[in-house]
Scaffold this motif. Structure first.
Motif, PDB file in Angstrom:
ATOM      1  N   ALA A 213      10.795  -9.179  19.795  1.00 43.61           N
ATOM      2  CA  ALA A 213       9.670  -9.353  20.710  1.00 43.61           C
ATOM      3  C   ALA A 213       8.369  -8.772  20.164  1.00 43.61           C
ATOM      4  O   ALA A 213       7.318  -9.424  20.239  1.00 43.61           O
ATOM      5  N   VAL A 214       8.405  -7.556  19.617  1.00 45.75           N
ATOM      6  CA  VAL A 214       7.170  -6.908  19.169  1.00 45.75           C
ATOM      7  C   VAL A 214       6.497  -7.730  18.071  1.00 45.75           C
ATOM      8  O   VAL A 214       5.300  -8.023  18.128  1.00 45.75           O
ATOM      9  N   GLY A 215       7.278  -8.113  17.064  1.00 46.66           N
ATOM     10  CA  GLY A 215       6.712  -8.901  15.978  1.00 46.66           C
ATOM     11  C   GLY A 215       6.222 -10.263  16.429  1.00 46.66           C
ATOM     12  O   GLY A 215       5.182 -10.743  15.967  1.00 46.66           O
ATOM     13  N   LEU A 216       6.960 -10.887  17.339  1.00 50.30           N
ATOM     14  CA  LEU A 216       6.551 -12.198  17.842  1.00 50.30           C
ATOM     15  C   LEU A 216       5.251 -12.110  18.627  1.00 50.30           C
ATOM     16  O   LEU A 216       4.349 -12.938  18.448  1.00 50.30           O
ATOM     17  N   PHE A 217       5.125 -11.110  19.489  1.00 50.08           N
ATOM     18  CA  PHE A 217       3.864 -10.942  20.211  1.00 50.08           C
ATOM     19  C   PHE A 217       2.723 -10.618  19.243  1.00 50.08           C
ATOM     20  O   PHE A 217       1.604 -11.111  19.398  1.00 50.08           O
ATOM     21  N   ALA A 218       3.009  -9.785  18.245  1.00 49.61           N
ATOM     22  CA  ALA A 218       1.972  -9.427  17.277  1.00 49.61           C
ATOM     23  C   ALA A 218       1.508 -10.638  16.474  1.00 49.61           C
ATOM     24  O   ALA A 218       0.349 -10.697  16.041  1.00 49.61           O
ATOM     25  N   SER A 219       2.381 -11.614  16.277  1.00 45.68           N
ATOM     26  CA  SER A 219       2.043 -12.777  15.448  1.00 45.68           C
ATOM     27  C   SER A 219       0.876 -13.568  15.996  1.00 45.68           C
ATOM     28  O   SER A 219       0.219 -14.307  15.255  1.00 45.68           O
ATOM     29  N   THR A 220       0.571 -13.424  17.291  1.00 48.44           N
ATOM     30  CA  THR A 220      -0.547 -14.163  17.882  1.00 48.44           C
ATOM     31  C   THR A 220      -1.884 -13.531  17.537  1.00 48.44           C
ATOM     32  O   THR A 220      -2.929 -14.137  17.780  1.00 48.44           O
ATOM     33  N   ARG A 221      -1.853 -12.319  16.944  1.00 49.46           N
ATOM     34  CA  ARG A 221      -3.091 -11.576  16.682  1.00 49.46           C
ATOM     35  C   ARG A 221      -3.337 -11.342  15.199  1.00 49.46           C
ATOM     36  O   ARG A 221      -4.240 -10.598  14.834  1.00 49.46           O
ATOM     37  N   THR A 222      -2.552 -11.974  14.336  1.00 50.31           N
ATOM     38  CA  THR A 222      -2.701 -11.752  12.899  1.00 50.31           C
ATOM     39  C   THR A 222      -2.115 -12.921  12.120  1.00 50.31           C
ATOM     40  O   THR A 222      -1.259 -13.637  12.629  1.00 50.31           O
ATOM     41  N   LYS A 223      -2.581 -13.062  10.900  1.00 50.48           N
ATOM     42  CA  LYS A 223      -1.990 -14.033   9.961  1.00 50.48           C
ATOM     43  C   LYS A 223      -1.157 -13.325   8.894  1.00 50.48           C
ATOM     44  O   LYS A 223      -0.682 -13.958   7.944  1.00 50.48           O
ATOM     45  N   ALA A 224      -0.974 -12.019   9.045  1.00 48.85           N
ATOM     46  CA  ALA A 224      -0.189 -11.255   8.074  1.00 48.85           C
ATOM     47  C   ALA A 224       1.284 -11.673   8.119  1.00 48.85           C
ATOM     48  O   ALA A 224       1.762 -12.247   9.097  1.00 48.85           O
ATOM     49  N   THR A 225       1.991 -11.374   7.060  1.00 46.84           N
ATOM     50  CA  THR A 225       3.442 -11.553   7.035  1.00 46.84           C
ATOM     51  C   THR A 225       4.084 -10.472   7.897  1.00 46.84           C
ATOM     52  O   THR A 225       3.714  -9.301   7.821  1.00 46.84           O
ATOM     53  N   ILE A 226       5.044 -10.865   8.728  1.00 46.90           N
ATOM     54  CA  ILE A 226       5.726  -9.924   9.619  1.00 46.90           C
ATOM     55  C   ILE A 226       7.222  -9.981   9.335  1.00 46.90           C
ATOM     56  O   ILE A 226       7.821 -11.060   9.341  1.00 46.90           O
ATOM     57  N   VAL A 227       7.814  -8.816   9.098  1.00 48.92           N
ATOM     58  CA  VAL A 227       9.251  -8.712   8.837  1.00 48.92           C
ATOM     59  C   VAL A 227       9.856  -7.771   9.874  1.00 48.92           C
ATOM     60  O   VAL A 227       9.411  -6.628  10.025  1.00 48.92           O
ATOM     61  N   GLY A 228      10.862  -8.250  10.587  1.00 54.00           N
ATOM     62  CA  GLY A 228      11.586  -7.412  11.526  1.00 54.00           C
ATOM     63  C   GLY A 228      12.838  -6.843  10.878  1.00 54.00           C
ATOM     64  O   GLY A 228      13.482  -7.509  10.075  1.00 54.00           O
ATOM     65  N   VAL A 229      13.176  -5.608  11.229  1.00 49.47           N
ATOM     66  CA  VAL A 229      14.378  -4.941  10.713  1.00 49.47           C
ATOM     67  C   VAL A 229      15.227  -4.524  11.907  1.00 49.47           C
ATOM     68  O   VAL A 229      14.772  -3.755  12.762  1.00 49.47           O
ATOM     69  N   GLU A 230      16.449  -5.038  11.971  1.00 48.42           N
ATOM     70  CA  GLU A 230      17.343  -4.755  13.096  1.00 48.42           C
ATOM     71  C   GLU A 230      18.772  -4.621  12.589  1.00 48.42           C
ATOM     72  O   GLU A 230      19.262  -5.476  11.859  1.00 48.42           O
ATOM     73  N   ILE A 231      19.442  -3.539  12.978  1.00 44.30           N
ATOM     74  CA  ILE A 231      20.780  -3.268  12.478  1.00 44.30           C
ATOM     75  C   ILE A 231      21.849  -4.098  13.190  1.00 44.30           C
ATOM     76  O   ILE A 231      22.904  -4.385  12.613  1.00 44.30           O
ATOM     77  N   GLN A 232      21.599  -4.518  14.436  1.00 43.30           N
ATOM     78  CA  GLN A 232      22.602  -5.254  15.193  1.00 43.30           C
ATOM     79  C   GLN A 232      22.503  -6.752  14.891  1.00 43.30           C
ATOM     80  O   GLN A 232      21.473  -7.385  15.158  1.00 43.30           O
ATOM     81  N   GLU A 233      23.587  -7.302  14.375  1.00 45.81           N
ATOM     82  CA  GLU A 233      23.562  -8.698  13.933  1.00 45.81           C
ATOM     83  C   GLU A 233      23.249  -9.663  15.073  1.00 45.81           C
ATOM     84  O   GLU A 233      22.520 -10.642  14.876  1.00 45.81           O
ATOM     85  N   ARG A 234      23.792  -9.399  16.247  1.00 44.78           N
ATOM     86  CA  ARG A 234      23.576 -10.321  17.366  1.00 44.78           C
ATOM     87  C   ARG A 234      22.097 -10.366  17.760  1.00 44.78           C
ATOM     88  O   ARG A 234      21.545 -11.439  18.031  1.00 44.78           O
ATOM     89  N   LEU A 235      21.445  -9.202  17.792  1.00 45.55           N
ATOM     90  CA  LEU A 235      20.026  -9.167  18.129  1.00 45.55           C
ATOM     91  C   LEU A 235      19.183  -9.796  17.025  1.00 45.55           C
ATOM     92  O   LEU A 235      18.221 -10.525  17.300  1.00 45.55           O
TER      93      LEU A 235
END
Length: 248
Positions: free
Chosen positions: A59-81
């Motif tokens: 969610a955080v990265g997706l919401f942030a994507s509307t305010r920037t053209k930078a590359t965004i990488v999410g890091v999450e340990i839980q495979e399902r999420l």
């Protein structure tokens, strides 16, 4: 938008102020206002690299994507999420500049060796684990809320190793961890620069804080921003929050 198959228990939610759609599952994880506020708190670089630690369903990265053209990488340990986040990225047609890493965040220096990251966003587990901890939640919420797989010290250490000089770490956390947060940031040469306390209502205690720190920054120049209130006395959103959720 792309057609993405939803799995059992999943639904798609959207802020009315945004075109971003996010796959949610109440039994596994659903974003809340802390994620929304975190995505809007810092001034985002318009290029370079933004990393969202403890990304959950993205969610955080997706919401942030509307305010920037930078590359965004999410890091999450839980495979399902992480899988939910990856499908949300595809759903929004953002695969050209957003991606997920399914891994423990302590391994971030292996994915980005050297100091290459411009901004780290993090909505971390808030609660220390002790004899008073409620550990009877679902395993997904347990890892999201309690410092089991990571903690404040590890997040700050990883930020110090991977941020560019003058890169920023931005977190949402709980006010009762305030001194712990400040002390840990300073220990890893992350200088707190902007802090905002968030209150459920006027006359209520703060229940969230937003904090931004700069790697290798001066210890001078800390700003405490005006308080942010979520609800009016009648339970409706304040104008600031209404605009975030519904737009002007």
């Amino acid at each position: 938008m792309n057609d993405i198959e939803l799995k059992d228990g999943e639904r798609v939610n959207q802020l009315f102020s945004s075109d971003i759609k996010i796959i949610q599952n109440r039994e596994v994880f659903s974003y809340s206002i802390d994620s929304v506020l975190l995505s809007r708190f810092p001034k985002l670089p318009n290029r370079g690299l933004i990393v969202d630690l403890c990304a959950g369903n993205g969610a955080v990265g997706l919401f942030a994507s509307t305010r920037t053209k930078a590359t965004i990488v999410g890091v999450e340990i839980q495979e399902r999420l992480a899988d939910m986040a990856e499908r949300s990225i595809q759903l929004n047609g953002l695969s050209d500049r957003m991606s997920m890493i399914t891994d423990d965040l302590k391994n971030l220096p292996h994915h980005f060796p050297g100091s290459k990251i411009d901004l780290i966003l993090c909505n971390p587990p808030y609660f220390k684990v002790d004899e008073h901890s409620n550990l009877n939640e679902s395993p997904h919420y347990l890892l999201a809320r309690h410092e089991i797989t990571t903690n404040l010290d590890q997040i700050c250490q990883v930020a110090q190793r991977t941020l560019k000089s003058n890169g920023r770490l931005v977190m949402v956390h709980r006010p009762d961890r305030f001194l712990d947060i400040i002390e840990t940031m300073i220990r890893y040469n992350l200088a707190p620069k902007r802090i905002q306390f968030v209150y459920p209502k006027v006359h209520k205690d703060a229940n969230m804080l937003l904090i931004e720190a700069i790697k290798d920054g001066s210890q001078d120049g800390l700003k405490i921003l005006p308080p942010l209130f979520i609800h009016e006395e009648d339970g409706s959103y304040t104008p600031e929050i209404h605009e975030i959720y519904y737009g002007n």
